[in-house]
Design a protein around this motif. Structure first.
Motif, PDB file in Angstrom:
ATOM      1  N   UNK A  50       0.725  -1.122   0.024  1.00 25.70           N
ATOM      2  CA  UNK A  50      -0.090  -0.119   0.058  1.00 25.70           C
ATOM      3  C   UNK A  50       0.783   1.181  -0.128  1.00 25.70           C
ATOM      4  N   UNK A  51       2.225   1.217   0.207  1.00 29.90           N
ATOM      5  CA  UNK A  51       3.109   2.348   0.489  1.00 29.90           C
ATOM      6  C   UNK A  51       3.274   3.103  -1.205  1.00 29.90           C
ATOM      7  N   UNK A  52       2.890   2.054  -2.045  1.00 32.20           N
ATOM      8  CA  UNK A  52       2.908   2.752  -3.389  1.00 32.20           C
ATOM      9  C   UNK A  52       1.765   3.322  -4.058  1.00 32.20           C
ATOM     10  N   UNK A  53       0.657   3.330  -3.239  1.00 30.58           N
ATOM     11  CA  UNK A  53      -0.352   4.065  -3.526  1.00 30.58           C
ATOM     12  C   UNK A  53      -0.116   5.459  -3.705  1.00 30.58           C
ATOM     13  N   UNK A  54      -0.660   5.911  -5.014  1.00 27.97           N
ATOM     14  CA  UNK A  54      -0.447   7.291  -5.295  1.00 27.97           C
ATOM     15  C   UNK A  54       0.947   7.934  -5.929  1.00 27.97           C
ATOM     16  N   UNK A  55       1.712   6.695  -6.174  1.00 29.78           N
ATOM     17  CA  UNK A  55       3.125   7.130  -6.393  1.00 29.78           C
ATOM     18  C   UNK A  55       3.279   6.564  -7.766  1.00 29.78           C
ATOM     19  N   UNK A  56       3.889   7.329  -8.717  1.00 30.32           N
ATOM     20  CA  UNK A  56       4.149   6.879 -10.099  1.00 30.32           C
ATOM     21  C   UNK A  56       5.328   5.908 -10.031  1.00 30.32           C
ATOM     22  N   UNK A  57       5.805   5.302 -11.157  1.00 36.44           N
ATOM     23  CA  UNK A  57       6.666   4.259 -11.189  1.00 36.44           C
ATOM     24  C   UNK A  57       8.175   5.075 -10.706  1.00 36.44           C
ATOM     25  N   UNK A  58       8.655   6.377 -11.099  1.00 38.59           N
ATOM     26  CA  UNK A  58       9.699   6.737 -10.532  1.00 38.59           C
ATOM     27  C   UNK A  58       9.675   7.098  -9.173  1.00 38.59           C
ATOM     28  N   UNK A  59       8.738   7.307  -8.730  1.00 43.08           N
ATOM     29  CA  UNK A  59       8.679   7.674  -7.136  1.00 43.08           C
ATOM     30  C   UNK A  59       9.010   6.239  -6.549  1.00 43.08           C
ATOM     31  N   UNK A  60       8.166   5.051  -6.948  1.00 45.93           N
ATOM     32  CA  UNK A  60       8.384   3.874  -6.520  1.00 45.93           C
ATOM     33  C   UNK A  60       9.671   3.257  -6.515  1.00 45.93           C
ATOM     34  N   UNK A  61      10.452   3.623  -7.610  1.00 44.24           N
ATOM     35  CA  UNK A  61      11.816   2.995  -7.732  1.00 44.24           C
ATOM     36  C   UNK A  61      12.594   3.764  -7.129  1.00 44.24           C
ATOM     37  N   UNK A  62      12.495   5.053  -6.749  1.00 36.68           N
ATOM     38  CA  UNK A  62      13.337   5.965  -6.048  1.00 36.68           C
ATOM     39  C   UNK A  62      12.987   5.573  -4.231  1.00 36.68           C
ATOM     40  N   UNK A  63      12.052   5.041  -4.111  1.00 34.88           N
ATOM     41  CA  UNK A  63      11.947   4.742  -2.619  1.00 34.88           C
ATOM     42  C   UNK A  63      12.690   3.357  -2.391  1.00 34.88           C
ATOM     43  N   UNK A  64      12.712   2.525  -3.353  1.00 33.59           N
ATOM     44  CA  UNK A  64      13.412   1.333  -3.267  1.00 33.59           C
ATOM     45  C   UNK A  64      15.166   1.440  -3.235  1.00 33.59           C
ATOM     46  N   UNK A  65      15.461   2.496  -4.263  1.00 36.31           N
ATOM     47  CA  UNK A  65      17.010   2.801  -4.304  1.00 36.31           C
ATOM     48  C   UNK A  65      17.274   3.520  -2.808  1.00 36.31           C
ATOM     49  N   UNK A  66      16.297   4.152  -2.212  1.00 33.27           N
ATOM     50  CA  UNK A  66      16.691   4.829  -0.937  1.00 33.27           C
ATOM     51  C   UNK A  66      16.935   3.717   0.195  1.00 33.27           C
ATOM     52  N   UNK A  67      16.207   2.611   0.133  1.00 32.81           N
ATOM     53  CA  UNK A  67      16.351   1.898   1.054  1.00 32.81           C
ATOM     54  C   UNK A  67      17.298   0.797   0.698  1.00 32.81           C
ATOM     55  N   UNK A  68      17.650   0.716  -0.467  1.00 28.32           N
ATOM     56  CA  UNK A  68      19.006  -0.236  -0.951  1.00 28.32           C
ATOM     57  C   UNK A  68      20.208   0.449  -1.321  1.00 28.32           C
ATOM     58  N   UNK A  69      20.418   1.487  -1.122  1.00 26.98           N
ATOM     59  CA  UNK A  69      21.683   2.253  -1.405  1.00 26.98           C
ATOM     60  C   UNK A  69      22.754   1.672  -1.259  1.00 26.98           C
ATOM     61  N   UNK A  70      23.140   0.885   0.038  1.00 27.04           N
ATOM     62  CA  UNK A  70      24.347   0.315   0.194  1.00 27.04           C
ATOM     63  C   UNK A  70      24.699  -0.625  -0.764  1.00 27.04           C
ATOM     64  N   UNK A  71      23.526  -1.631  -0.625  1.00 24.86           N
ATOM     65  CA  UNK A  71      23.547  -2.620  -1.808  1.00 24.86           C
ATOM     66  C   UNK A  71      24.083  -2.368  -3.253  1.00 24.86           C
ATOM     67  N   UNK A  72      23.221  -1.300  -3.717  1.00 25.82           N
ATOM     68  CA  UNK A  72      23.642  -0.711  -4.854  1.00 25.82           C
ATOM     69  C   UNK A  72      25.096  -0.163  -5.075  1.00 25.82           C
ATOM     70  N   UNK A  73      25.590   0.482  -3.999  1.00 32.08           N
ATOM     71  CA  UNK A  73      27.117   0.902  -3.933  1.00 32.08           C
ATOM     72  C   UNK A  73      28.153  -0.374  -3.860  1.00 32.08           C
ATOM     73  N   UNK A  74      27.719  -1.402  -3.164  1.00 28.29           N
ATOM     74  CA  UNK A  74      28.602  -2.443  -2.921  1.00 28.29           C
ATOM     75  C   UNK A  74      28.690  -3.703  -4.124  1.00 28.29           C
ATOM     76  N   UNK A  75      27.985  -3.406  -5.298  1.00 28.85           N
ATOM     77  CA  UNK A  75      28.177  -4.439  -6.146  1.00 28.85           C
ATOM     78  C   UNK A  75      27.032  -4.892  -6.703  1.00 28.85           C
ATOM     79  N   UNK A  76      25.757  -4.480  -6.370  1.00 32.30           N
ATOM     80  CA  UNK A  76      24.541  -5.044  -7.120  1.00 32.30           C
ATOM     81  C   UNK A  76      24.442  -4.094  -8.466  1.00 32.30           C
ATOM     82  N   UNK A  77      24.504  -4.968  -9.052  1.00 37.74           N
ATOM     83  CA  UNK A  77      24.482  -4.186 -10.604  1.00 37.74           C
ATOM     84  C   UNK A  77      23.134  -3.952 -11.331  1.00 37.74           C
TER      85      UNK A  77
END
Length: 113
Positions: A50-77
């Protein structure tokens, strides 16, 4: 049952803590790409919340990137993100798209081989 690898476990834990998930599936798709065996570089995330209600695809993706920033910096391609509200998920009959097979092209491949 196979043991989940450390990066996949971290992704699952962070997404579970960061979102009120009605459905969460994290799949390691690294084996489908030109990477060494047992890699943790390519993931498919299906998250229904339900956290995605009212959010477009870009905002949804940004929310994920915010939570997984360390993993993306550490080698998740790569993250294939399939993010839905419960209503959108129901309309899809609880099915996320399949990922395409890797077409190759690794920089580690030798030209002309």
């Amino acid at each position: 049952m196979a043991e989940t690898a450390p990066i996949q476990t971290a992704i699952e834990q962070k997404l579970s803590e960061g979102f009120l998930a009605a459905h969460l599936l994290v799949e390691n798709e690294s084996h489908m790409h030109s990477v060494p065996p047992n890699s943790e570089t390519h993931f498919k995330v299906t998250l229904v919340s339900d956290d995605f209600a009212g959010k477009n695809r870009v905002k949804r993706h940004q929310a994920i990137y915010g939570v997984l920033g360390a993993e993306l910096q550490a080698g998740v391609h790569a993250l294939a993100l399939h993010l839905y509200t419960p209503e959108e998920w129901q309309a899809r009959n609880g099915v996320s798209p399949s990922s395409p097979q890797c077409m190759g092209g690794s920089r580690h491949d030798k030209a002309g081989s």
